[in-house]
Design a protein around this motif. Structure first.
Motif, mmCIF file in Angstrom:
data_model
loop_
_atom_site.group_PDB
_atom_site.id
_atom_site.type_symbol
_atom_site.label_atom_id
_atom_site.label_comp_id
_atom_site.label_asym_id
_atom_site.label_seq_id
_atom_site.Cartn_x
_atom_site.Cartn_y
_atom_site.Cartn_z
ATOM 1 N N GLY A 201 -5.851 21.606 7.219
ATOM 2 C CA GLY A 201 -7.262 21.588 7.582
ATOM 3 C C GLY A 201 -7.957 20.289 7.240
ATOM 4 N N VAL A 202 -7.191 19.269 6.885
ATOM 5 C CA VAL A 202 -7.765 17.955 6.559
ATOM 6 C C VAL A 202 -7.634 17.060 7.786
ATOM 7 C CG1 VAL A 202 -7.679 15.972 5.027
ATOM 8 C CG2 VAL A 202 -7.098 18.243 4.161
ATOM 9 N N GLY A 203 -8.765 16.706 8.395
ATOM 10 C CA GLY A 203 -8.715 15.916 9.607
ATOM 11 C C GLY A 203 -8.010 16.676 10.723
ATOM 12 N N GLU A 204 -7.513 15.924 11.700
ATOM 13 C CA GLU A 204 -6.739 16.533 12.780
ATOM 14 C C GLU A 204 -5.276 16.713 12.381
ATOM 15 O OE1 GLU A 204 -7.321 14.167 16.288
ATOM 16 O OE2 GLU A 204 -9.482 14.142 16.050
ATOM 17 N N GLU A 205 -4.809 15.886 11.474
ATOM 18 C CA GLU A 205 -3.451 16.004 10.929
ATOM 19 C C GLU A 205 -3.417 15.265 9.604
ATOM 20 O OE1 GLU A 205 -0.547 14.047 13.366
ATOM 21 O OE2 GLU A 205 -1.914 12.440 13.949
ATOM 22 N N SER A 206 -2.555 15.697 8.693
ATOM 23 C CA SER A 206 -2.492 15.069 7.379
ATOM 24 C C SER A 206 -1.107 15.250 6.787
ATOM 25 C CB SER A 206 -3.538 15.671 6.435
ATOM 26 O OG SER A 206 -3.227 17.020 6.139
ATOM 27 N N CYS A 207 -0.837 14.483 5.734
ATOM 28 C CA CYS A 207 0.435 14.591 5.014
ATOM 29 C C CYS A 207 0.217 14.148 3.578
ATOM 30 C CB CYS A 207 1.512 13.723 5.676
ATOM 31 S SG CYS A 207 1.063 11.988 5.827
ATOM 32 N N ASP A 208 1.049 14.655 2.684
ATOM 33 C CA ASP A 208 1.012 14.281 1.273
ATOM 34 C C ASP A 208 2.250 13.448 0.958
ATOM 35 O OD1 ASP A 208 -1.111 16.077 1.290
ATOM 36 O OD2 ASP A 208 0.136 17.727 0.533
ATOM 37 N N GLY A 209 2.195 12.762 -0.169
ATOM 38 C CA GLY A 209 3.375 12.005 -0.560
ATOM 39 C C GLY A 209 3.104 11.066 -1.709
ATOM 40 N N ARG A 210 3.907 9.998 -1.780
ATOM 41 C CA ARG A 210 3.766 8.981 -2.824
ATOM 42 C C ARG A 210 3.858 7.607 -2.190
ATOM 43 N NH1 ARG A 210 7.508 12.403 -5.565
ATOM 44 N NH2 ARG A 210 6.520 13.584 -7.247
ATOM 45 N N THR A 211 3.034 6.701 -2.665
ATOM 46 C CA THR A 211 3.088 5.327 -2.192
ATOM 47 C C THR A 211 4.287 4.621 -2.809
ATOM 48 O OG1 THR A 211 1.811 4.378 -4.011
ATOM 49 C CG2 THR A 211 0.564 5.332 -2.163
ATOM 50 N N LYS A 212 4.529 3.391 -2.387
ATOM 51 C CA LYS A 212 5.658 2.641 -2.938
ATOM 52 C C LYS A 212 5.475 2.301 -4.396
ATOM 53 C CE LYS A 212 7.457 0.734 1.357
ATOM 54 N NZ LYS A 212 7.834 -0.472 2.121
ATOM 55 N N ASP A 213 4.229 2.345 -4.868
ATOM 56 C CA ASP A 213 3.973 2.146 -6.297
ATOM 57 C C ASP A 213 3.936 3.465 -7.053
ATOM 58 O OD1 ASP A 213 3.861 -0.555 -5.999
ATOM 59 O OD2 ASP A 213 1.683 -0.679 -5.910
ATOM 60 N N SER A 214 4.426 4.533 -6.387
ATOM 61 C CA SER A 214 4.508 5.866 -7.001
ATOM 62 C C SER A 214 3.142 6.435 -7.355
ATOM 63 C CB SER A 214 5.412 5.827 -8.248
ATOM 64 O OG SER A 214 6.743 5.518 -7.877
ATOM 65 N N TRP A 215 2.174 6.207 -6.504
ATOM 66 C CA TRP A 215 0.882 6.863 -6.638
ATOM 67 C C TRP A 215 0.877 8.082 -5.723
ATOM 68 C CZ3 TRP A 215 -4.083 3.444 -7.122
ATOM 69 C CH2 TRP A 215 -3.895 2.472 -8.098
ATOM 70 N N ALA A 216 0.319 9.179 -6.201
ATOM 71 C CA ALA A 216 0.149 10.345 -5.347
ATOM 72 C C ALA A 216 -0.853 10.008 -4.243
ATOM 73 C CB ALA A 216 -0.348 11.525 -6.165
ATOM 74 N N ASP B 139 -10.815 14.193 3.475
ATOM 75 C CA ASP B 139 -11.540 14.931 4.509
ATOM 76 C C ASP B 139 -12.993 14.513 4.558
ATOM 77 O OD1 ASP B 139 -11.282 16.850 6.593
ATOM 78 O OD2 ASP B 139 -12.348 18.313 5.352
ATOM 79 N N LEU B 140 -13.600 14.333 3.389
ATOM 80 C CA LEU B 140 -15.003 13.922 3.312
ATOM 81 C C LEU B 140 -15.177 12.540 3.937
ATOM 82 C CD1 LEU B 140 -17.916 14.288 2.290
ATOM 83 C CD2 LEU B 140 -17.177 13.291 0.113
ATOM 84 N N ALA B 141 -14.279 11.623 3.646
ATOM 85 C CA ALA B 141 -14.376 10.272 4.200
ATOM 86 C C ALA B 141 -14.312 10.302 5.733
ATOM 87 C CB ALA B 141 -13.266 9.395 3.642
ATOM 88 N N LEU B 142 -13.432 11.121 6.264
ATOM 89 C CA LEU B 142 -13.321 11.238 7.721
ATOM 90 C C LEU B 142 -14.578 11.873 8.321
ATOM 91 C CD1 LEU B 142 -9.611 12.380 8.114
ATOM 92 C CD2 LEU B 142 -10.557 10.144 8.671
ATOM 93 N N ASP B 143 -15.064 12.916 7.671
ATOM 94 C CA ASP B 143 -16.257 13.613 8.193
ATOM 95 C C ASP B 143 -17.467 12.689 8.182
ATOM 96 O OD1 ASP B 143 -14.850 15.900 8.720
ATOM 97 O OD2 ASP B 143 -15.549 16.988 6.946
#
Length: 482
Positions: free
Chosen positions: A427-442, A475-479
């Motif tokens: 329900g975040v935006g039209e599509e979304s995904c979770d993960g970790r950046t290359k610096d291991s940030w969530a 989601d807030l930033a997109l809205d």
């Protein structure tokens, strides 16, 4: 650039920065070598003689300076501008000025001269693309760092030069001033190009392009006589001669200089600074194009971790959006640091432990569109203690293509650190995904229309509550944008 010992009467601390030595002194103030508790080395410029109007101009110019890619100039780390204390803290570049290098080692030759010419022209092109005119480009303001030349003092010089309390008459360093500066006409980027030509003469020969003794004689030479190009040869001589045209309309733009110096047939595209841990996607129609990397700014970490004076927020921008084939798309981005000042935004900052943290904005435009971010200081995710939100706007001038690019970016065209395929189920935006950046940030990445939002925090593992907060932030930033 080696530091000299502090003199009697010099302060030992300026704000949170310990002063370790003197780097130089000029009409604007004294520059010190400084440091902080985490070992960061900086240049601390303590300004003097500023009235209220000068301080207001300085604020505007420092904000403009923050938009420029740090690979071209020195990044601004900390600022305080009020009647009790005025200083600007910037990255410390371990290298001599061009003025000192030529004086100690002689003129630049061969590959060293070519690298200097291309590097400084590229830096000016990027500065100009950010809407800034240096107004005092000279050998003293070019630092020869280990990674190439850096331009210093561009925004500061312009702000101070506009103040009646500090100067009367023409502004700039006389031997490098363009004719229009001397005559008091409007100063544009063409004046910087004139100064670049004069600086290249000095770098290549060791003597100025204009060197008459006495101010009046020097100004007459600049206005009416040809520059002294003796000692210059090859293609660079012709490029420099075109830059020293008396009429600013006849001078090439800095971007054209880069094209001529590098032999490119196409116009030079000023580059965006590395900013985040992902890459901007190339156009889907150009799969062979190499994506431009955007990394998390390492300087944000010590700047946020140390309790210093709050950074100046970026100026507000009118939100732009339009309806395209029943889909809302964006044409501009909001002020990222102000998105979370009310309502749900306050709750997000509270949940991330960043309600009272320092904020550092950044942003720029590039060939793909525009990006903006705000990094918030927080004590919840040590040791880097950062929560960050970034928006990437694709093709605001062609939103339909922008939607395709944004979708392509999130679905494998760019490394956003997703550990699974984007989905609409959160329900975040039209599509979304979770993960970790290359610096291991969530990270939580989400797309809506032609905008991709990325909310990150400086830890590889987050609990369910933190993950929900990151999703709400994106989601807030997109809205708010759309």
């Amino acid at each position: 650039m080696s530091a000299m010992p502090l003199e009697p009467g010099d302060p030992r601390h300026v704000g949170p920065w310990e002063l370790l030595g003197r780097l130089g002194e000029g009409g604007q103030g004294v520059v010190y070598l400084g440091g902080n508790l985490v070992g960061e080395r900086v240049a601390v410029k303590v300004l003097r003689g500023l009235d209220r109007d000068a301080l207001r101009r300085m604020e505007r110019e420092v904000e403009a300076a923050r938009r420029v890619a740090p690979s071209c100039t020195v990044r601004i780390v900390d600022v305080r501008l009020d009647q009790t204390a005025a200083y600007v803290v910037s990255e410390y570049v371990d290298g001599p000025s061009l003025q000192d290098a030529v004086k100690a080692e002689g003129p630049r030759r061969g590959a060293a001269l070519e690298k200097l010419a291309v590097g400084t022209a590229s830096a000016l092109a990027t500065v100009h693309a950010a809407g800034i005119v240096h107004r005092d480009f000279k050998p003293h303001n070019v630092l020869l760092g280990p990674d190439g030349p850096r331009i210093i003092d561009f925004g500061i010089a312009r702000a101070l030069d506009m103040t009646s309390s500090l100067t009367k008459g023409p502004i700039g360093t006389p031997a490098y001033m363009a004719p229009e500066q001397i005559e008091g006409h409007a100063v544009t980027a063409a004046a910087d190009v004139f100064a670049w030509g004069a600086v290249m003469v000095f770098a290549a020969t060791g003597h100025p392009a204009f060197a008459r003794a006495g101010m009046q004689a020097l100004f007459h030479q600049i206005l009416s006589e040809e520059p002294d190009l003796s000692g210059m040869d090859g293609p660079l001589r012709d490029v420099v001669r075109s830059c020293l045209a008396k009429d600013p309309a006849l001078r090439p733009a800095a971007s054209e200089l880069v094209s001529r110096l590098t032999g490119q047939d196409t116009a030079f595209m000023p580059h965006a600074p590395p900013v985040a841990t992902w890459s901007v996607a190339p156009a889907p129609t150009l799969p062979s194009a190499r994506p431009r990397r955007r990394r998390v700014w390492p300087w944000l970490v010590p700047a946020i971790a140390v309790p210093v004076v709050a950074a100046l927020a970026a100026g507000g921008v009118l939100l732009g959006r339009q309806l395209l084939d029943s889909q809302v798309v964006a044409t501009s981005l909001p002020d990222m640091c102000k998105l979370y000042d009310s309502g749900d935004g306050k709750e997000v900052l509270r949940d991330m432990g960043a309600a009272n943290g320092r904020r550092i904005p950044q942003g720029n435009k590039d060939q793909y569109g525009e990006w903006r971010l705000c990094a918030f200081g927080t004590g919840r995710f040590p040791p880097k203690n950062t929560f960050q939100i970034q928006l990437n706007l694709y093709k605001p001038d062609d939103p339909k293509t922008g939607v395709e690019w944004a979708r392509h970016a999130l679905n494998g065209g760019t490394d956003f650190g997703c550990t699974g395929d984007p989905t609409s189920s959160t329900g975040v935006g039209e599509e979304s995904c979770d993960g970790r950046t290359k610096d291991s940030w969530a990270v939580v990445n989400a797309r809506k229309g032609n905008v991709v939002a990325s909310a990150t925090c400086s830890t590889p593992n987050v609990n369910a509550a933190d993950l929900r907060a990151l999703r709400r932030a994106a989601d807030l930033a997109l809205d708010e944008t759309l």
